[in-house]
Design a protein around this motif. Sequence first.
Motif, PDB file in Angstrom:
ATOM      1  N   LEU A 271      -9.875  15.868 -20.474  1.00 44.67           N
ATOM      2  CA  LEU A 271     -10.041  16.032 -21.905  1.00 44.67           C
ATOM      3  C   LEU A 271     -11.551  15.697 -22.919  1.00 44.67           C
ATOM      4  CD1 LEU A 271      -6.223  15.120 -22.616  1.00 44.67           C
ATOM      5  CD2 LEU A 271      -7.439  17.699 -22.791  1.00 44.67           C
ATOM      6  N   GLU A 272     -11.763  14.530 -22.278  1.00 49.19           N
ATOM      7  CA  GLU A 272     -12.810  14.081 -23.075  1.00 49.19           C
ATOM      8  C   GLU A 272     -14.232  14.738 -22.471  1.00 49.19           C
ATOM      9  OE1 GLU A 272     -15.515  11.517 -25.365  1.00 49.19           O
ATOM     10  OE2 GLU A 272     -13.284  11.176 -25.269  1.00 49.19           O
ATOM     11  N   TRP A 273     -14.212  15.264 -21.466  1.00 51.32           N
ATOM     12  CA  TRP A 273     -15.001  16.005 -20.479  1.00 51.32           C
ATOM     13  C   TRP A 273     -15.360  16.955 -21.541  1.00 51.32           C
ATOM     14  CZ3 TRP A 273     -18.095  15.589 -15.799  1.00 51.32           C
ATOM     15  CH2 TRP A 273     -18.769  16.328 -15.485  1.00 51.32           C
ATOM     16  N   ILE A 274     -14.139  17.755 -21.939  1.00 54.94           N
ATOM     17  CA  ILE A 274     -14.095  19.250 -22.221  1.00 54.94           C
ATOM     18  C   ILE A 274     -14.848  19.787 -23.757  1.00 54.94           C
ATOM     19  CG2 ILE A 274     -12.474  20.137 -21.049  1.00 54.94           C
ATOM     20  CD1 ILE A 274     -10.599  19.783 -22.941  1.00 54.94           C
ATOM     21  N   LYS A 275     -15.177  18.435 -24.405  1.00 61.47           N
ATOM     22  CA  LYS A 275     -15.387  18.165 -25.934  1.00 61.47           C
ATOM     23  C   LYS A 275     -16.276  19.225 -25.911  1.00 61.47           C
ATOM     24  CE  LYS A 275     -13.033  14.126 -27.031  1.00 61.47           C
ATOM     25  NZ  LYS A 275     -13.066  13.107 -27.668  1.00 61.47           N
ATOM     26  N   GLU A 276     -17.445  18.466 -24.805  1.00 55.96           N
ATOM     27  CA  GLU A 276     -19.046  19.441 -24.477  1.00 55.96           C
ATOM     28  C   GLU A 276     -18.862  20.172 -23.506  1.00 55.96           C
ATOM     29  OE1 GLU A 276     -21.235  18.499 -27.336  1.00 55.96           O
ATOM     30  OE2 GLU A 276     -19.695  17.615 -28.569  1.00 55.96           O
ATOM     31  N   GLY A 277     -18.001  19.560 -22.855  1.00 53.80           N
ATOM     32  CA  GLY A 277     -18.845  20.272 -21.365  1.00 53.80           C
ATOM     33  C   GLY A 277     -18.170  22.065 -20.965  1.00 53.80           C
ATOM     34  N   ARG A 302     -10.282  22.351 -27.569  1.00 55.84           N
ATOM     35  CA  ARG A 302     -10.476  23.292 -26.813  1.00 55.84           C
ATOM     36  C   ARG A 302     -12.431  23.029 -25.941  1.00 55.84           C
ATOM     37  NH1 ARG A 302     -13.843  25.842 -31.707  1.00 55.84           N
ATOM     38  NH2 ARG A 302     -15.607  24.084 -30.968  1.00 55.84           N
ATOM     39  N   VAL A 303     -12.404  23.904 -25.563  1.00 55.73           N
ATOM     40  CA  VAL A 303     -12.900  23.389 -23.700  1.00 55.73           C
ATOM     41  C   VAL A 303     -14.784  23.731 -24.779  1.00 55.73           C
ATOM     42  CG1 VAL A 303     -14.681  24.219 -21.659  1.00 55.73           C
ATOM     43  CG2 VAL A 303     -11.503  23.769 -22.546  1.00 55.73           C
ATOM     44  N   GLY A 304     -15.847  23.129 -24.828  1.00 56.69           N
ATOM     45  CA  GLY A 304     -16.708  23.398 -25.228  1.00 56.69           C
ATOM     46  C   GLY A 304     -16.170  24.566 -26.289  1.00 56.69           C
ATOM     47  N   ASN A 305     -17.167  25.349 -26.553  1.00 57.78           N
ATOM     48  CA  ASN A 305     -17.144  26.232 -27.401  1.00 57.78           C
ATOM     49  C   ASN A 305     -16.091  27.523 -27.815  1.00 57.78           C
ATOM     50  OD1 ASN A 305     -18.243  27.571 -26.104  1.00 57.78           O
ATOM     51  ND2 ASN A 305     -20.565  28.908 -26.823  1.00 57.78           N
ATOM     52  N   GLY A 306     -15.193  26.828 -26.693  1.00 50.22           N
ATOM     53  CA  GLY A 306     -14.242  28.176 -26.433  1.00 50.22           C
ATOM     54  C   GLY A 306     -14.566  29.651 -25.715  1.00 50.22           C
ATOM     55  N   ASP A 307     -15.671  29.748 -25.386  1.00 47.01           N
ATOM     56  CA  ASP A 307     -16.313  30.469 -25.056  1.00 47.01           C
ATOM     57  C   ASP A 307     -16.166  29.937 -22.931  1.00 47.01           C
ATOM     58  OD1 ASP A 307     -16.922  32.977 -24.237  1.00 47.01           O
ATOM     59  OD2 ASP A 307     -18.137  33.830 -25.638  1.00 47.01           O
ATOM     60  N   VAL A 308     -16.103  31.059 -22.501  1.00 50.24           N
ATOM     61  CA  VAL A 308     -16.727  30.860 -20.843  1.00 50.24           C
ATOM     62  C   VAL A 308     -18.008  31.017 -21.084  1.00 50.24           C
ATOM     63  CG1 VAL A 308     -17.278  31.981 -18.576  1.00 50.24           C
ATOM     64  CG2 VAL A 308     -15.596  33.096 -19.800  1.00 50.24           C
ATOM     65  N   GLY A 309     -18.802  28.964 -20.373  1.00 48.72           N
ATOM     66  CA  GLY A 309     -19.675  28.342 -20.709  1.00 48.72           C
ATOM     67  C   GLY A 309     -20.677  28.788 -20.181  1.00 48.72           C
ATOM     68  N   GLU A 310     -22.081  28.367 -20.571  1.00 46.84           N
ATOM     69  CA  GLU A 310     -23.488  28.920 -19.704  1.00 46.84           C
ATOM     70  C   GLU A 310     -23.647  28.766 -18.818  1.00 46.84           C
ATOM     71  OE1 GLU A 310     -28.322  28.029 -21.026  1.00 46.84           O
ATOM     72  OE2 GLU A 310     -26.984  27.741 -22.382  1.00 46.84           O
ATOM     73  N   VAL A 311     -23.271  27.518 -18.439  1.00 45.75           N
ATOM     74  CA  VAL A 311     -23.548  27.014 -16.940  1.00 45.75           C
ATOM     75  C   VAL A 311     -22.340  27.806 -16.048  1.00 45.75           C
ATOM     76  CG1 VAL A 311     -23.423  25.040 -15.262  1.00 45.75           C
ATOM     77  CG2 VAL A 311     -24.719  24.465 -17.851  1.00 45.75           C
ATOM     78  N   THR A 312     -21.180  28.039 -16.022  1.00 42.19           N
ATOM     79  CA  THR A 312     -20.103  28.830 -15.882  1.00 42.19           C
ATOM     80  C   THR A 312     -20.521  30.546 -14.909  1.00 42.19           C
ATOM     81  OG1 THR A 312     -18.220  27.247 -16.808  1.00 42.19           O
ATOM     82  CG2 THR A 312     -18.367  29.420 -15.526  1.00 42.19           C
ATOM     83  N   ARG A 313     -21.135  30.406 -16.092  1.00 40.41           N
ATOM     84  CA  ARG A 313     -21.649  32.245 -16.213  1.00 40.41           C
ATOM     85  C   ARG A 313     -22.363  32.052 -15.129  1.00 40.41           C
ATOM     86  NH1 ARG A 313     -20.397  35.774 -20.404  1.00 40.41           N
ATOM     87  NH2 ARG A 313     -19.273  34.538 -22.049  1.00 40.41           N
ATOM     88  N   ALA A 314     -23.910  31.217 -15.277  1.00 39.80           N
ATOM     89  CA  ALA A 314     -24.925  31.252 -14.083  1.00 39.80           C
ATOM     90  C   ALA A 314     -24.175  31.008 -13.229  1.00 39.80           C
ATOM     91  CB  ALA A 314     -26.080  30.255 -14.873  1.00 39.80           C
ATOM     92  N   LEU A 315     -23.806  30.005 -12.778  1.00 39.72           N
ATOM     93  CA  LEU A 315     -23.117  29.791 -11.460  1.00 39.72           C
ATOM     94  C   LEU A 315     -21.931  30.853 -10.880  1.00 39.72           C
ATOM     95  CD1 LEU A 315     -22.127  26.187 -11.633  1.00 39.72           C
ATOM     96  CD2 LEU A 315     -23.818  26.686 -10.044  1.00 39.72           C
TER      97      LEU A 315
END
Length: 338
Positions: A271-277, A302-315
């Motif tokens: 829960l702490e990780w997802i504030k920014e990760g 909310r995980v990050g900004n609530g959208d699919v993350g940039e790093v997730t998309r890239a991987l």
Amino acid sequence: MQTSKEVPASRAPFGTVLAPTMAVARFQNGQWQPYEMRPTGAIELHPAAHVLHYSSTCFEGFKAYRWADGSINLFRVDRHVERMRQSARSLLLPEPDAKQLAEMIHATVKVNHETVPEAPGALYMRPVLFGTTPNIGAAGTPTEEALLIVLASPVWDYFGLKPLRIYVDDAHARSATLMGSVKTGGNYAAALGPTLEARRRYQADQVLFAPGGEVQETGAANFILIRKGQLLTRKLDSAILHGVTRDSLLTLAKSEGYKVDERRIELREMLEWIKEGEAALSGTAAVLAGVGVLIHQGEDHRVGNGDVGEVTRALRATLVSIQRGETPDRFGWITRSV
């Protein structure tokens, strides 16, 4: 359930359309018999069959991809064959012969090659093994007979790139401790009730099991925490599935300089990780599906900004490009089938 000789014009729900031909092999008299190709359809099964009473069954799931040059290629088929053999050993089922199973897979792809969709679709392969000995008194006895079937299904994305809502269940485990690493139907059945309840109450897509506050995985996929230059996921043990997509993503990330940690993850840390990760689910069907919200004790996190993350998309994009033949395979993961 449909059986089609051609690729469906519309993108039918995942797994609801089957290719017209399947491979079938029977284990009898202590050995595997030669396989045969049959029209995909009903099989005759004795009502006392071991599988119906004692759940002696396991399966696999992986994909064949149609590349731009017209060839059809399987992704990490050898790893899936070995995992199925391991599942069979764990359940005391007759262990498939690796060579015969691989031949059945390639034969199923070849005969159904016209049903393989163009990208972003694929042909989902589903070998399934189950005990057929007709004996309702065999609760403490392994099956002596079995059937091995290889099915194929033209599919598209399971989740796509929409951010998922995941309910965190900190009271229950996904499976029995010794069975988590076995790809058997009972594990999915056990997760179905909690998943449907979370969908009804919280509009959740999946349930992330975290018994006692220790993060495991969802009912149908491994769970990964992600941020720039770093991946964190639970270490492999008998409680979770040893995902091939998970392994592929970790291997890929390491090759690109990411710090990859496999260890115990506490709910509070997540829960702490997802504030920014970022957070994501990995699996053959999911590929790498981003999480937008984690729901815990009735509260949305909310995980990050609530959208699919940039790093997730890239991987995800990098892995998919290897699977589709758009990027050179530097890991030896691709096997040409047709």
